[in-house]
Design a protein around this motif. Structure first.
Motif, short mmCIF file in Angstrom:
data_model
loop_
_atom_site.label_atom_id
_atom_site.label_comp_id
_atom_site.label_asym_id
_atom_site.label_seq_id
_atom_site.Cartn_x
_atom_site.Cartn_y
_atom_site.Cartn_z
N PRO A 7 44.80 -35.55 50.91
CA PRO A 7 44.30 -36.16 52.15
C PRO A 7 42.78 -36.05 52.28
N GLN A 8 42.18 -37.05 52.89
CA GLN A 8 40.73 -37.13 53.04
C GLN A 8 40.17 -35.92 53.79
N ASN A 9 40.90 -35.39 54.78
CA ASN A 9 40.36 -34.24 55.52
C ASN A 9 40.25 -32.99 54.62
N GLN A 10 41.04 -32.89 53.56
CA GLN A 10 40.89 -31.81 52.59
C GLN A 10 39.72 -32.11 51.65
N ILE A 11 39.63 -33.33 51.17
CA ILE A 11 38.55 -33.72 50.26
C ILE A 11 37.20 -33.49 50.91
N SER A 12 37.05 -33.89 52.17
CA SER A 12 35.75 -33.75 52.84
C SER A 12 35.35 -32.28 52.97
N ARG A 13 36.30 -31.39 53.18
CA ARG A 13 35.97 -29.97 53.26
C ARG A 13 35.49 -29.42 51.92
N PHE A 14 36.18 -29.79 50.85
CA PHE A 14 35.74 -29.35 49.53
C PHE A 14 34.37 -29.94 49.17
N ASP A 15 34.11 -31.18 49.58
CA ASP A 15 32.80 -31.78 49.34
C ASP A 15 31.69 -31.01 50.06
N GLU A 16 31.95 -30.63 51.31
CA GLU A 16 30.94 -29.89 52.07
C GLU A 16 30.69 -28.50 51.48
N ILE A 17 31.75 -27.83 51.06
CA ILE A 17 31.58 -26.52 50.41
C ILE A 17 30.80 -26.70 49.11
#
Length: 162
Positions: free
Chosen positions: A58-68
């Motif tokens: 899901p995009q909400n998981q991808i965006s968190r990993f991108d920010e980290i």
């Protein structure tokens, strides 16, 4: 003195949960703080990806990993291959907002400061650098004004926030 590991999903479930949304998942800032606190105490963080039944993340998981990942581009040297400092955190004057790691070779100590000092300066009570040591913000190329006070710790003045 021992290594340990924290396994953590981004939300409340160890598998895909269709109701997970931004409010039910840890924010990128919360995940970064968790990572720092674990590494500072000689731990390893495993963040779990929870794909749906089709194998899509899901995009909400991808965006968190991108920010980290973006945060690690600047601050990774204080995380990757680091070692715990003699004291993991500095609760004496900053609550839970300052954590420390050391470089593998012991030449550098990194202080993670989770809240920008309102006054523009901060005394790191647990830091006692060698004489004439320069202090830097990772990602900022100019040294900060810093000096050691043997009684109170290391006084650091920060640049104006931009």
């Amino acid at each position: 003195d021992h290594y340990w590991e924290e396994n953590r999903p981004l939300g409340g479930s160890y598998g895909y949960y269709w109701k997970d949304n931004d409010s039910s998942m840890l924010s990128p800032a919360e995940l970064i703080k968790m990572l720092v606190r674990i590494v500072a105490r000689n731990g390893n963080l495993i963040l779990m990806v929870c794909p749906d039944g089709e194998g899509n993340i899901p995009q909400n998981q991808i965006s968190r990993f991108d920010e980290i990942g973006n945060w690690l581009k600047t601050n990774g040297e204080a995380i990757y291959g680091s070692r715990p400092a003699k004291v993991a955190s500095d609760p004496s004057n900053t609550g839970d907002n300052v954590w420390y790691t050391n470089s593998k070779d012991g030449k550098y100590t990194y202080a993670f400061i989770f809240e920008w000092p309102k006054t523009g300066n901060l005394t790191l009570r647990m830091a006692h650098p060698k004489w004439e040591t320069k202090a830097y913000l990772l990602g900022y190329d100019k040294p900060l004004l810093a000096y050691d006070n043997p009684v109170d710790g290391m006084y650091v003045e920060f640049p104006q926030e931009t």
